[in-house]
Motif scaffolding. Structure first.
Motif, PDB file in Angstrom:
ATOM      1  N   LEU A 122       3.453  18.356  -5.234  1.00 32.74           N
ATOM      2  CA  LEU A 122       3.893  17.502  -6.335  1.00 32.74           C
ATOM      3  C   LEU A 122       5.008  16.563  -5.890  1.00 32.74           C
ATOM      4  N   LEU A 123       5.985  17.131  -5.073  1.00 35.64           N
ATOM      5  CA  LEU A 123       7.082  16.277  -4.624  1.00 35.64           C
ATOM      6  C   LEU A 123       6.587  15.207  -3.649  1.00 35.64           C
ATOM      7  N   ARG A 124       5.663  15.651  -2.731  1.00 31.58           N
ATOM      8  CA  ARG A 124       5.086  14.640  -1.835  1.00 31.58           C
ATOM      9  C   ARG A 124       4.343  13.573  -2.625  1.00 31.58           C
ATOM     10  N   LYS A 125       3.620  14.066  -3.607  1.00 27.94           N
ATOM     11  CA  LYS A 125       2.896  13.102  -4.432  1.00 27.94           C
ATOM     12  C   LYS A 125       3.874  12.191  -5.162  1.00 27.94           C
ATOM     13  N   LYS A 126       4.981  12.799  -5.628  1.00 27.84           N
ATOM     14  CA  LYS A 126       5.997  11.996  -6.311  1.00 27.84           C
ATOM     15  C   LYS A 126       6.644  11.007  -5.344  1.00 27.84           C
ATOM     16  N   TYR A 127       6.919  11.521  -4.075  1.00 26.17           N
ATOM     17  CA  TYR A 127       7.530  10.636  -3.080  1.00 26.17           C
ATOM     18  C   TYR A 127       6.590   9.478  -2.751  1.00 26.17           C
ATOM     19  N   LEU A 128       5.328   9.814  -2.526  1.00 29.51           N
ATOM     20  CA  LEU A 128       4.364   8.758  -2.209  1.00 29.51           C
ATOM     21  C   LEU A 128       4.241   7.775  -3.380  1.00 29.51           C
ATOM     22  N   ARG A 129       4.299   8.361  -4.582  1.00 27.96           N
ATOM     23  CA  ARG A 129       4.216   7.476  -5.736  1.00 27.96           C
ATOM     24  C   ARG A 129       5.448   6.574  -5.803  1.00 27.96           C
ATOM     25  N   MET A 130       6.644   7.184  -5.517  1.00 32.68           N
ATOM     26  CA  MET A 130       7.881   6.375  -5.522  1.00 32.68           C
ATOM     27  C   MET A 130       7.855   5.345  -4.391  1.00 32.68           C
ATOM     28  N   ARG A 131       7.380   5.790  -3.195  1.00 31.78           N
ATOM     29  CA  ARG A 131       7.302   4.852  -2.057  1.00 31.78           C
ATOM     30  C   ARG A 131       6.356   3.710  -2.387  1.00 31.78           C
ATOM     31  N   LYS A 132       5.233   4.087  -2.953  1.00 33.78           N
ATOM     32  CA  LYS A 132       4.286   3.046  -3.325  1.00 33.78           C
ATOM     33  C   LYS A 132       4.893   2.111  -4.360  1.00 33.78           C
ATOM     34  N   ALA A 133       5.644   2.703  -5.281  1.00 31.53           N
ATOM     35  CA  ALA A 133       6.289   1.878  -6.303  1.00 31.53           C
ATOM     36  C   ALA A 133       7.344   0.970  -5.663  1.00 31.53           C
ATOM     37  N   ALA A 134       8.122   1.533  -4.689  1.00 33.79           N
ATOM     38  CA  ALA A 134       9.150   0.712  -4.019  1.00 33.79           C
ATOM     39  C   ALA A 134       8.509  -0.442  -3.261  1.00 33.79           C
ATOM     40  N   ILE A 135       7.404  -0.062  -2.552  1.00 29.74           N
ATOM     41  CA  ILE A 135       6.704  -1.132  -1.808  1.00 29.74           C
ATOM     42  C   ILE A 135       6.192  -2.189  -2.763  1.00 29.74           C
ATOM     43  N   THR A 136       5.680  -1.701  -3.871  1.00 36.89           N
ATOM     44  CA  THR A 136       5.172  -2.667  -4.859  1.00 36.89           C
ATOM     45  C   THR A 136       6.299  -3.541  -5.380  1.00 36.89           C
ATOM     46  N   VAL A 137       7.465  -2.902  -5.646  1.00 37.33           N
ATOM     47  CA  VAL A 137       8.614  -3.697  -6.129  1.00 37.33           C
ATOM     48  C   VAL A 137       9.053  -4.690  -5.063  1.00 37.33           C
ATOM     49  N   GLN A 138       9.117  -4.153  -3.810  1.00 40.03           N
ATOM     50  CA  GLN A 138       9.492  -5.070  -2.728  1.00 40.03           C
ATOM     51  C   GLN A 138       8.506  -6.234  -2.617  1.00 40.03           C
ATOM     52  N   ARG A 139       7.254  -5.860  -2.721  1.00 42.48           N
ATOM     53  CA  ARG A 139       6.242  -6.903  -2.613  1.00 42.48           C
ATOM     54  C   ARG A 139       6.409  -7.948  -3.701  1.00 42.48           C
ATOM     55  N   TYR A 140       6.665  -7.461  -4.885  1.00 42.40           N
ATOM     56  CA  TYR A 140       6.811  -8.407  -5.989  1.00 42.40           C
ATOM     57  C   TYR A 140       8.114  -9.212  -5.856  1.00 42.40           C
ATOM     58  N   VAL A 141       9.189  -8.519  -5.381  1.00 40.36           N
ATOM     59  CA  VAL A 141      10.456  -9.251  -5.204  1.00 40.36           C
ATOM     60  C   VAL A 141      10.314 -10.319  -4.132  1.00 40.36           C
ATOM     61  N   ARG A 142       9.734  -9.863  -2.993  1.00 38.55           N
ATOM     62  CA  ARG A 142       9.531 -10.840  -1.926  1.00 38.55           C
ATOM     63  C   ARG A 142       8.585 -11.958  -2.363  1.00 38.55           C
ATOM     64  N   GLY A 143       7.609 -11.594  -3.060  1.00 39.20           N
ATOM     65  CA  GLY A 143       6.715 -12.625  -3.590  1.00 39.20           C
ATOM     66  C   GLY A 143       7.450 -13.579  -4.499  1.00 39.20           C
ATOM     67  N   HIS A 144       8.330 -12.972  -5.341  1.00 35.48           N
ATOM     68  CA  HIS A 144       9.108 -13.817  -6.251  1.00 35.48           C
ATOM     69  C   HIS A 144      10.005 -14.771  -5.458  1.00 35.48           C
ATOM     70  N   GLN A 145      10.657 -14.184  -4.415  1.00 40.82           N
ATOM     71  CA  GLN A 145      11.512 -15.035  -3.591  1.00 40.82           C
ATOM     72  C   GLN A 145      10.700 -16.119  -2.899  1.00 40.82           C
ATOM     73  N   ALA A 146       9.543 -15.689  -2.368  1.00 40.38           N
ATOM     74  CA  ALA A 146       8.704 -16.688  -1.695  1.00 40.38           C
ATOM     75  C   ALA A 146       8.249 -17.763  -2.675  1.00 40.38           C
ATOM     76  N   ARG A 147       7.924 -17.283  -3.839  1.00 33.62           N
ATOM     77  CA  ARG A 147       7.494 -18.275  -4.833  1.00 33.62           C
ATOM     78  C   ARG A 147       8.644 -19.193  -5.208  1.00 33.62           C
ATOM     79  N   CYS A 148       9.849 -18.621  -5.323  1.00 30.40           N
ATOM     80  CA  CYS A 148      11.012 -19.477  -5.619  1.00 30.40           C
ATOM     81  C   CYS A 148      11.232 -20.501  -4.498  1.00 30.40           C
ATOM     82  N   TYR A 149      11.147 -20.024  -3.220  1.00 25.83           N
ATOM     83  CA  TYR A 149      11.331 -20.936  -2.092  1.00 25.83           C
ATOM     84  C   TYR A 149      10.243 -21.997  -2.079  1.00 25.83           C
TER      85      TYR A 149
END
Length: 1825
Positions: free
Chosen positions: A781-808
């Protein structure tokens, strides 16, 4: 194992407590050897330091794991000690509401002080036949075990019930006897089992009383032997009683009562038959008012008296004897009120005419003076003389009480003797089961002789109990080949020796009683001298010299010596007994007839009954010179002898022990007092059983059970194929000390505590496994939670970077856009500047270029004009030149062409002379001609087009011309009109001026009108708006009202629909109840019928004993034909009840209804005969007329007519014969008017029946012949006419030549004329019938008018009456009217039925005979044969050429038919090889033939034989499912055939036309249909019983015990009572066994062709039995109520549902019958903690009753430690939520319930004429018709 391994942190122990006896505590740290203090924490959270005993250093008792708490058997506990036993009993009693618990071989019963629904007949049926360990503990289980061992081991049994007063001994013994009476039944019709049960009320009334501890305490011990025959049915019983408490007759302590019978008599004193007893309220009598509590709450003594009297009657005690008993009892009450008056200190007297004594003497039939004298005096005898001595008042009172006790004891023995006589059986007793209801160990503050005897008896019983337990343990060890080690158990033989040995306590007591001056003090001194300091069990109290202490097995008891001698001697004066013996009351001397001459009544009898006294008054001192001799045997001696006799009886039987425990002293329901419980457990030997078990190897497991339970402790490599070796290997690793266990042949034996240790290891292993599982799952469950959090972080990073790229990107786009905008703006500015400059430049250029262009234009224009001038000039010059050149050229050409033409002409002339020239010329000409032709055609087409155009143009021209002409004329007319109009214009102008003035005036008026209209319009609009608003409001109100009306209508409709549905359901329920009641009555009738047949056979065997060598053969035909009778139709279906002839010796009065019917029938026969005579006369006249007109006809026709006349004469003679027979019939009826003449069986009656039958048959025959003759006349005339169907040309020519003959033509004409006349006569008859109908209608109208007038008169009369009389008169009139209407309708219905049957029969006869004649006479006759050959005489054929679906057999072959088709038929062969229902079809075809012959006796005989034979087959092979199913199917098919071919329209809808022809014509077999329906119901019920008997052994094992899903449920530790193993062995039934059996049932029913609806009902009933039996066992087995078992049950139910789906039986209602079981399984699995869970349970379990839900929750037992128990508060919450539910209080489902069966009509499409009878049935003697 070491203590340190068990006494670890968190281990739970028991510590002593003064209030709760034992308290539970938990170790806070591990125990280490040498510790003197244990740190504990109590359950309430308090910490405690528990100091160990420095001497013994015993550790506190360990507590069992929670999983073992609440076990059915105390020996299943791993730690066997007192606190574990007490806690287990308390949990079961308080939490689970279970009052029974096993303790090895002992059943511990705790009195709940509340009525429990666990003793009904359904519970008895549930325990019947079950193993003792398979069901929850119950008194019925003990009784079943005793009954089973008696039958299995051929050894007598005993059930020993003991306990304190108020513990429930009597009730337990009563329920045990009820079980035997219910299960075994009686071997005779004397209802012995009812008598055995009826003895209880009698013995309770005379031997039970209210005490401070019990409202119905038995004050005597009894041993009842219930006798059984070889078939183990009750044949009788015998009762032995012990130690009746006589002192209660004369004395009762506070809050106690005398024996119940006295209060019952007082409560019934107002009855007329009790007036002579002169009784009153119980408070008026000294013997009933001492306790001050004459009434028991909730008990009606008057009703109990009625029950007692009813029981006496049932046991054969007559009314006179009953009144004698009541007289004696009333006399005892009056004797207690006798008062003595002191004369001095040594004498007393009774007042003269003392009323109580006078009543006593009257009731006893003794002399008042004599009884008064001997109550105050006594006789003393010395060696030389005898003298009378007065006695003191105290002595007289004691003598009176002694006499009362003696009389009551004698009466008690007399009643017991009569009860034994009533229960005695003349049949030899094969075995018996004894029920011992005896007092338990007693200890009070003051203990006397009674307690001493009671405790002595308990010592003997405890010794026997210990020896039996020890023996069982030894047998178990020897059976398993375990090394036997001597177990040290408590032996109470020293205590018994102290009491009964030589110079023991009883011996010294008897010796002291023989001493003339013996007293209690001297006896006590002898005890001290003999046993004190010599016997360790005997002690002397410190502060008393008149008491002694005995160390019993249960406790130390101090006995007071005062009263021992007097109670042991139990004397009564001889003179008083002599007075009673001289009584005139015959019954009283009977009580004393067995006494010896010297009376010292000790209530001793030959049977060993020893009543005992317990008097509170001080004993009378030894009287010097006493002359009354004493009995040789004292009370103690007799009690010892009877006790030895009892022990011999018990030792000769197999004992079963029931120990009754009293939970509290206040009779509070389900309240547990630990102190009192422990005291009784110690006293009753339960703890001794525990101690003996714990001393050896108390825990025992089979190898398979051990392997299944502790498989988790084994590794994979440890598991071997040999389970025994596997267990040995594992145990050697788990338990190091080999002394802690032993390996037997089939079991492993463990010492106390080892199972708990193994459970601890198992729990630890499971806990470790759970932790590992939890660890893994949590990690996952914790690994699943970690993977879910990691996936969520990557997704957030992706969206943030995308947002920055889009802003640039946006920034870049904006920068680029700004640059582009700048570019374009700059470009725009530059372009704009450029455009301005460019525009300016262009403008300049344009102006400049315009100027230049204009100049150039002017220049070009001048040049152009000059060029034109030049052109024209040059053109003229050129033309001129050209014309001169052309003229010159043409001249030259002409000259040249002329020259060339001349040359050509020469050539042509030369060529013309050659052929080729001509050819070429011809070819060219053809082409030219064709071209010319085409041109001509084209020109013609053009011409036609032109002509058409010309025509159109001409038409157009003409029309235009005409139009112009008309226009011209019109213009001319217009001109003239204009001239006229000019004059008119002037006049019009003048008018216009006038009109303008008028217009102006009108406009002014219009304005005013418009203004007025505007105002009116505004007002109107205002009004309209107001009206609209009001209308809107009204509409809203209307809509609201309509809505309300609609809602109300909807509500009313819904309410009515609900009511209708409820009423429909109620009606359906009522219908089912009525159907069920009827079928139950039918079942009871069948049972009684079978019982009657059995008794009849037994009587036959008893009366007609067969001789040696003679073998009695069974009759295949029952003579009981009178059971099934029906009304047969004679002649034209006039109903005459058929009666079996009775012997002529029995004179029966004439049945007037039969006589009137016969008279009516005779009249109808005469009328029909007259009609036939008229018809024959008319036919004769027609024949004569035709004969006169046909003189030229050949003589053959004359011969034929002569034959017809002869036939008519024969019919006339037959009719005369019938008339003579009818006259004889009348004479026979009218000659003698005596009833015996016309009675059934009399000569006149027989003549009447015989003649009437023969007349009916002859009349039918003659009617058929007349009809045939009538049709024959017509057919013969038609036969003479020519036949156009002949194909032979010669025959056709002859026919034409013959038809040319005038005679033949005349004959044909006459035939047609006759036909016309016949049709005309039919028309006239129809006309007459219509006129008759019209006349009847007129009569009905007239009658209706009269009825109307009469109604009006009655109405006028009623209006004059008062309202009450008016209503009554109206009701009376309405009843009369309805009665008349019903009678009229019944008459009309009978007439219509009669007419319909008559017409049907006539129609069939007409059709059949006409068809026969046409086929038989006209088919093969040629036209020539009609004249040339003689016409044959008219015959009446009766032979059917086509098979009509009937079977003919001779009357004498009926028994053979029944034997081959029913009695000896093998269902298996018929079902496999032949069509389903073949016997039913064959029987029905035989019935059809008997109906065709109009033979009612044959029909009745065949149907009765069939029914009786089916019954005989089912009685003989009624336990064979295939046979019962086969005959159920055939009976239903036979019933359907009787319906399908009955002729009723409702059953003929699905018939073919051919099947309708096969309908019964003469008999209405509706009554036999009902008999067959009843028979089918009986067969169905028998089928259900067979089903149940086959499935019963499989259900519990397959549905509950067997683990279908292996490994889900673990096996818990069991005690001595081993349960059936859930592991499937070879002989164990599983769910697959049940499914296979269901498949077998279904396939057999389908093979037999059973109706699908009936198959569904059988399956539904089968599933109900499965569900009910499973649920009932679940409710009675605590070990089955667990989460895992719920899963098993649900899986099993799903398998059953899958079976239903496979068989397409889901709509049979079978699944719904399993709903209670499904809900019980769900209840085991759902969460049971919160209020929401309770609500969910209440809504989910709607098919379970409240009692069942609570029972399941109480029984719920965790199998593993991680499961939680159901809390008591949760169960109470459930009960509170379900308190308003109205359901049955019954706990168990009625597994014997049979749903009412119906037989829906199922017509057969099989044609009867196609059925072939196989030779294998042996029915060659029947023939197809």
């Amino acid at each position: 194992m070491a203590a340190s391994e068990l006494y670890t942190k968190f281990a739970r122990v028991w510590i002593p407590d003064p209030e709760e006896v034992w308290k539970s505590a938990e170790l806070l740290k591990d125990y280490k050897p040498g510790d003197k203090v244990l740190l504990l924490q109590l359950e309430d959270g308090k910490d405690l330091e528990y100091r160990l005993d420095p001497k013994t250093k015993e550790l506190p008792h360990l507590r069992n794991p929670d999983i073992l708490v609440g076990e059915n058997d105390l020996t299943a506990l791993s730690y066997l000690h007192e606190p574990a036993v007490l806690h287990n009993l308390r949990v079961r009693f308080i939490d689970s509401k279970l009052i029974y618990t096993y303790c090895g071989i002992v059943l511990v019963a705790i009195n709940p002080y509340e009525q429990l629904p666990i003793y009904g007949e359904d519970i008895i049926n549930a325990y019947s036949g079950q193993n003792m360990g398979d069901m929850d503990p119950h008194i019925f289980a003990v009784a079943e075990e005793a009954y089973k061992q008696m039958a299995r081991d051929e050894r007598n049994q005993s059930i020993i019930v003991s306990g304190e007063s108020g513990a429930g001994k009597t009730v337990s013994a009563k329920y045990a006897m009820r079980y035997f009476a219910t299960v075994s039944g009686s071997a005779s019709e004397a209802n012995v089992e009812e008598k055995v049960l009826a003895s209880n009320p009698i013995m309770e009334s005379i031997g039970n009383a209210k005490t401070t501890r019990n409202d119905n305490s038995s004050r005597f011990g009894k041993y009842i032997e219930i006798g059984f025959d070889k078939r183990y049915r009750i044949i009788g019983a015998n009762m032995r009683t012990y130690l009746l408490e006589k002192s209660r007759v004369v004395f009762q302590a506070e809050e106690e009562r005398n024996y119940h019978i006295f209060y019952q008599l007082c409560a019934s004193a107002n009855l007329p038959e009790f007036k002579v007893l002169r009784l009153g309220d119980a408070n008026n009598f000294h013997y009933t008012n001492q306790g001050g509590s004459p009434v028991i709450e909730g008990v009606d003594d008057a009703k109990e008296m009625a029950h007692t009297r009813q029981a006496c009657t049932l046991l054969g005690i007559s009314e006179s004897y009953q009144m004698g008993i009541f007289r004696i009892l009333a006399g005892i009450l009056h004797l207690g009120n006798v008062v003595f008056m002191s004369r001095d200190s040594d004498s007393c007297t009774i007042p003269p005419k003392h009323e109580p004594l006078s009543i006593f003497c009257d009731l006893m039939g003794v002399d008042f003076e004599e009884m008064s004298h001997w109550l105050c005096h006594r006789k003393l005898a010395t060696a030389t003389e005898t003298y009378i001595k007065p006695i003191s008042k105290l002595q007289a009172t004691n003598a009176r009480d002694a006499l009362a006790k003696h009389i009551y004891a004698k009466l008690f023995n007399w009643i017991v003797d009569h009860v034994n006589q009533a229960l005695h059986s003349a049949v030899k007793q094969h075995s018996f089961i004894g029920v011992l209801d005896i007092y338990g160990f007693e200890t009070f503050e003051i203990n006397s002789f009674e307690q001493f005897c009671i405790n002595y008896a308990n010592e003997k019983l405890q010794q026997q109990f210990n020896m039996h337990v020890f023996k069982l343990e030894q047998e178990e060890y020897m059976k398993e080949q375990i090394p036997w080690t001597l177990i040290d158990f408590y032996d109470n033989q020293p205590c018994i020796n102290l009491i009964e040995s030589k110079l023991g306590i009883l011996d010294l007591l008897d010796e002291e009683c023989k001493m003339p001056k013996g007293t209690d003090d001297t006896w006590a001194q002898k005890l001290y001298n003999t046993h004190l300091n010599k016997c360790a069990l005997f002690e002397k109290p410190r502060l008393s010299n008149k008491a002694f202490i005995i160390q019993h097995f249960a406790d130390k008891v101090e006995y007071q010596c005062e009263g021992f001698l007097e109670k042991n001697k139990d004397t009564v004066f001889e003179e008083q007994i002599k007075v009673l013996k001289s009584s005139k009351f015959k019954m009283l001397p009977e009580l004393f007839q067995d006494d010896e001459k010297v009376i010292s009544p000790t209530s001793a009898t030959s049977s060993g009954r020893t009543p005992l006294t317990r008097t509170p008054s001080k004993p009378t001192k030894g009287r010097p010179g006493q002359t009354a001799k004493e009995h040789k045997k004292t009370v103690g001696h007799q009690f010892r002898n009877s006790l030895h006799l009892l022990m011999e009886t018990l030792n000769a039987t197999t004992p079963h022990y029931v120990r009754c425990i009293k939970p509290n002293d206040f009779k509070f329901p389900f309240t547990f007092d630990e102190k009192r419980a422990v005291q009784q457990l110690r006293a009753c030997g339960v703890l001794e059983t525990i101690r003996i078990s714990a001393a050896g190897f108390p825990s025992r497991w089979t190898y398979q059970e051990f392997f299944s339970r502790y498989r988790v402790l084994m590794r994979q490599k440890d598991v071997l194929s040999d389970r025994k070796q596997t267990c040995k290997n594992v145990l050697e690793k788990l338990i190091v000390d080999k002394d802690k266990y032993q390996f037997g042949k089939t079991k492993i034996f463990f010492r106390a505590g080892q199972v708990a240790y193994l459970e601890k290891l198992r729990a630890d292993k499971l806990r470790a496994a759970c932790i590992r599982i939890q660890k893994t799952i949590r990690g996952w469950l914790l690994r699943k939670k970690y993977l879910r959090m990691r996936k969520a972080a990557i997704t957030v990073q992706r969206y943030v970077r995308g947002h920055q790229a889009r802003c640039y990107a946006k920034f870049l786009r904006r920068t680029k856009a700004a640059t582009i905008i700048q570019k374009y703006w700059r470009m725009y500015v530059a372009r704009r500047r450029y455009k301005i400059m460019r525009t300016a430049t262009i403008v300049l250029q344009s102006y400049l270029r315009g100027y230049l262009a204009r100049n150039r234009y002017h220049k070009i224009l001048r040049e152009h004009k000059a060029i034109i001038i030049q052109k024209w000039v040059r053109g003229w010059l050129a033309r001129t030149y050209y014309s001169r050149s052309i003229h010159a050229i043409i001249y030259l050409q002409c000259c040249f062409r002329r020259m060339m033409a001349k040359r050509e002409l020469k050539k042509l002339k030369i060529e013309a002379r050659s052929v080729e020239r001509y050819k070429k010329l011809h070819i060219g000409m053809e082409n030219k001609i064709m071209q010319l032709q085409r041109k001509v055609d084209e020109q013609n087409k053009d011409y036609k087009c032109l002509m058409e155009k010309l025509t159109n143009l001409e038409g157009t021209y003409n029309s235009e011309t005409e139009k112009l002409r008309s226009d011209l004329e019109r213009l001319q007319l217009s001109e003239e009109e204009a001239k006229i109009a000019t004059g008119r214009v002037l006049s019009l102008q003048e008018e216009i001026a006038k009109l303008r003035k008028d217009l102006e005036q009108t406009q002014s008026e219009k304005k005013s009108i418009e203004e007025h209209a505007d105002r009116y319009k505004q007002e109107t609009e205002q009004l309209v708006s107001n009206l609209k608003e009001e209308n809107t409001l009204l509409k809203q109100e209307k809509e609201a009202l309509n809505h309300r009306i609609v809602e109300q209508a909807k509500e009313m409709t819904e309410t009515m629909e609900k009511k209708l549905v409820e009423e429909t359901k109620q009606l359906e329920l009522d219908l089912n109840d009525e159907r069920l009641r009827y079928q139950n009555l039918l079942n009871e009738f069948s049972r009684l019928e079978e019982r009657y047949d059995d008794l009849k056979e037994e009587m036959t065997l008893m009366v007609n004993v067969p001789k040696p060598g003679h073998k009695r053969t069974d009759s295949t035909h029952s003579s009981n034909e009178s059971e099934y009778t029906f009304s047969s139709e004679i002649a034209e279906t006039e109903d005459i009840p058929s009666r079996t002839e009775e012997p002529s010796e029995k004179k029966v009065p004439l049945d007037m209804s039969l006589f009137l019917k016969l008279q009516k029938r005779v009249t109808e026969l005469e009328q029909e005969k007259q009609v036939m005579q008229d018809e024959l006369d008319r036919k004769e006249e027609q024949v004569l007329r035709s004969k006169a007109k046909e003189e030229e006809r050949p003589q053959i026709r004359g011969a034929e007519l002569e034959y017809e006349s002869l036939k008519r004469q024969e019919l006339e003679s037959e009719n005369k014969k019938l008339k003579n027979e009818l006259n004889e019939l009348r004479k026979a009826l009218s000659e003698k008017s005596a009833p015996e003449v016309t009675a059934p069986g009399a000569p006149a009656y027989r003549v009447l029946m015989e003649q009437l039958t023969s007349v009916s048959e002859e009349l039918d025959v003659r009617k058929e012949e007349v009809l045939i003759l009538r049709s024959q006349l017509v057919s013969q005339k038609e036969a003479i006419q020519p036949k156009n169907t002949m194909t032979d040309s010669t025959i056709l020519l002859e026919d034409v030549q013959k038809m040319k003959d005038k005679g033949e033509i005349a004959q044909a004409y006459i035939g047609l004329k006759e036909t016309n006349r016949l049709l005309e006569s039919q028309l006239q008859s129809q006309k007459r019938s219509h006129e008759n109908e019209a006349e009847a209608l007129r009569g009905e109208i007239q009658s209706l008018k009269e009825e109307n007038n009469r109604q009006q008169q009655l109405l006028a009369q009623n209006l004059q009456l008062p309202p009450e009389a008016r209503i009554e008169a109206s009701l009376q009139h309405e009843i009369t009217r309805l009665t008349n209407e019903n009678l009229d309708l019944m008459e009309q219905l009978e007439k219509q039925d009669k007419t319909v049957r008559k017409l049907k029969k006539q129609l069939k006869v007409f059709a059949k005979k006409i068809g026969e004649l046409e086929v038989g006479q006209m088919e093969n006759i040629s036209p020539g044969q009609i004249i040339d050959e003689p016409i044959r005489p008219v015959n009446i054929p009766r032979k059917e050429k086509d098979f009509q679906g009937m079977l003919e057999y001779k009357k004498e072959d009926e028994q053979k038919l029944v034997k081959n088709l029913i009695l000896e038929l093998k269902p298996r062969g018929v079902a496999v090889n032949l069509i389903p229902g073949l016997p039913a079809y064959i029987l029905f075809m035989c019935v059809r033939h008997a109906d065709y012959l109009n033979d009612d006796q044959k029909v009745r005989s065949l149907l009765t034989s069939t029914i009786n034979s089916i019954k005989k087959v089912l009685k003989k092979r009624g336990d064979d499912f295939e046979t019962v199913s086969f005959w159920l199917s055939n009976t239903c098919r036979f019933l359907h055939c009787l319906k399908q071919y009955s002729g009723e329209e409702g059953f003929m809808k699905h018939n073919t036309s051919r099947q309708n022809e096969h309908c019964l014509t003469n008999f209405d077999l509706a009554e036999y249909r009902q008999v067959l329906s009843d028979l089918a119901i009986q067969i169905y019920q028998q089928l259900v019983r067979v089903l149940e008997n086959i499935l019963q052994p499989m259900i519990v094992s397959g549905m509950l015990e067997h683990e279908t899903i292996q490994g889900v449920s673990g096996v818990k530790p069991t005690g001595l009572r081993k349960r059936t193993s859930s592991i499937a062995d070879e002989g164990t039934y599983t769910l697959d066994s049940i499914l296979r059996q269901l498949n077998a049932f279904h396939s057999v029913m389908c093979q037999h062709g059973m109706d699908p609806e009936l198959v569904k009902q059988v399956v539904k009933q089968t599933f109900y039995i499965v569900g009910a039996v499973t649920l009932n066992n679940l409710l009675l087995r605590k070990d089955m109520c667990s989460w895992s078992k719920g899963m098993q049950i649900r899986y099993n139910v799903s398998q059953l549902e899958e079976w239903l789906r496979d068989k397409n039986l889901m709509n049979s209602g079978a699944k719904e019958t399993l709903e209670p079981l499904i809900q019980a399984a769900q209840l085991l699995q759902v969460k049971k903690k919160t209020d929401d869970d309770a609500e969910a349970i209440c809504s989910m379990c709607n098919a379970l009753t409240t009692a069942q839900i609570v029972k399941v929750l109480n029984l719920y037992t965790p199998v593993n430690e991680f499961e939680e128990r159901v809390s008591v508060s949760f169960i109470r919450t459930i009960q509170m939520r379900l308190r308003d539910r109205k359901d049955s209080p019954q706990l168990l489902m009625d597994a014997k319930h049979i749903f009412p069966v119906t037989f829906p009509f199922n017509p057969s499409s099989l044609a009867l004429e196609t059925i072939q009878i196989p030779a294998s049935l042996g029915l060659g003697f029947i023939s197809r018709v």
